[in-house]
Write a protein that holds these residues in place. Sequence first.
Motif, short mmCIF file in Angstrom:
data_model
loop_
_atom_site.label_atom_id
_atom_site.label_comp_id
_atom_site.label_asym_id
_atom_site.label_seq_id
_atom_site.Cartn_x
_atom_site.Cartn_y
_atom_site.Cartn_z
N LEU A 104 -19.17 40.78 -60.49
CA LEU A 104 -18.59 41.50 -61.32
C LEU A 104 -18.25 42.88 -60.51
O LEU A 104 -19.11 43.58 -59.87
N ASP A 106 -15.37 46.27 -60.46
CA ASP A 106 -14.19 47.17 -60.91
C ASP A 106 -13.81 46.30 -62.28
O ASP A 106 -12.60 45.86 -62.58
N ASN A 107 -14.77 45.58 -63.03
CA ASN A 107 -14.34 44.87 -64.16
C ASN A 107 -13.58 43.54 -63.93
O ASN A 107 -12.95 43.07 -64.98
N ARG A 108 -13.70 43.14 -62.84
CA ARG A 108 -12.86 41.80 -62.39
C ARG A 108 -13.93 40.89 -61.75
O ARG A 108 -14.85 41.31 -61.32
N LEU A 130 -9.69 39.16 -56.39
CA LEU A 130 -10.20 40.03 -57.75
C LEU A 130 -9.48 39.10 -58.60
O LEU A 130 -8.05 39.33 -58.71
N ALA A 131 -10.05 38.50 -59.55
CA ALA A 131 -9.42 37.93 -60.70
C ALA A 131 -9.76 38.34 -61.92
O ALA A 131 -10.89 39.07 -62.21
N PRO A 132 -9.08 38.34 -63.17
CA PRO A 132 -9.28 38.78 -64.39
C PRO A 132 -10.47 38.02 -64.94
O PRO A 132 -10.65 36.92 -64.87
N VAL A 133 -11.20 38.85 -65.82
CA VAL A 133 -12.39 38.30 -66.47
C VAL A 133 -12.06 37.30 -67.80
O VAL A 133 -12.86 36.48 -68.17
N HIS A 134 -10.88 37.77 -68.31
CA HIS A 134 -10.71 37.13 -69.73
C HIS A 134 -10.17 35.60 -69.78
O HIS A 134 -10.04 34.96 -70.64
N THR A 136 -10.57 33.45 -66.32
CA THR A 136 -11.01 32.69 -65.55
C THR A 136 -12.62 32.14 -65.93
O THR A 136 -13.26 33.10 -66.59
N GLY A 139 -14.96 34.75 -64.39
CA GLY A 139 -14.91 35.77 -65.04
C GLY A 139 -15.65 36.00 -66.43
O GLY A 139 -16.22 36.86 -66.57
N GLY A 158 -9.67 46.42 -69.92
CA GLY A 158 -8.56 45.84 -69.53
C GLY A 158 -7.65 45.30 -70.55
O GLY A 158 -7.70 45.46 -71.76
#
Length: 267
Positions: A104, A106-108, A130-134, A136, A139, A158
């Motif tokens: 984790l 930068d919140n990604r 850097l991929a979104p967490v919601h 993937t 993530g 985010g």
Amino acid sequence: MEIRSLTKALRLLDALGEQPGTLGVSELARQLELDKSSVSRMLRTMEQSGYVEQDPKTQRYSLGIRMGVLGHKALRRLDLREAARPFLEALAEETGECSHIAILADNRAFYIDQASPRRGVVVDAPIGTLAPVHCTALGKTLVAFQPEALREEILAAGVLEPFTRRTIVDPAGLVRHLDSVREQGVAIDDEEFSIGVRCIAAPVFRYDGAVCGAIGVSGPSPRVTDERLRAWEPRVKGAAAELSARLGWEEDGFAVSPEGASVRVRT
């Protein structure tokens, strides 16, 4: 003679480390098949250096603070990327697809390494992505096992961008989904970030029970059927558990819940 004495002393430390409570001289001597006088001398020597401690009331021994300090230093020096490499390679060869590990940042989800099988076209996520967490698998895994306050902070920071028609964009729905991820011990990206790509990931825990990464496998959706995902699940969970153990995580089958209590991770 000195080597044999050192070996005996190390065996003593191992025996004390495996015992949650304390052990007496007679118990240690019997367990290790050593004479009591030798065990007593070694314990006194190690006590002077802080490697073992003796309870003044019971006269029984346990590991000393010096062992805790050394263990903490060793764990801090263990590099996650280096430790994960053999597990990534094994997953890539077993599944025939690309494996990844992320942390984790930068919140990604920040991809720190990957491994590809020897043959075939794979889904590539370059190191440094850097991929979104919601949406993937890696993530969602990284967020699901965070303490509740931090999880809420990450999600609030985010935007739930709809990358595909399968992306979860409802905040309440995402929270329920992450609860399910934590309960099952595995997250799946079912073409939520990119059409044509499916992924599965599991959490990696460090020595203090905090999630420090996520490891998983990605592949083209025509190849990654529901049947293959079910077959991969125990392999991905197993790799994550073994890597966690390598990092000092000892709670067999358990992870830290958002409330701070232990919850079972299904295997």
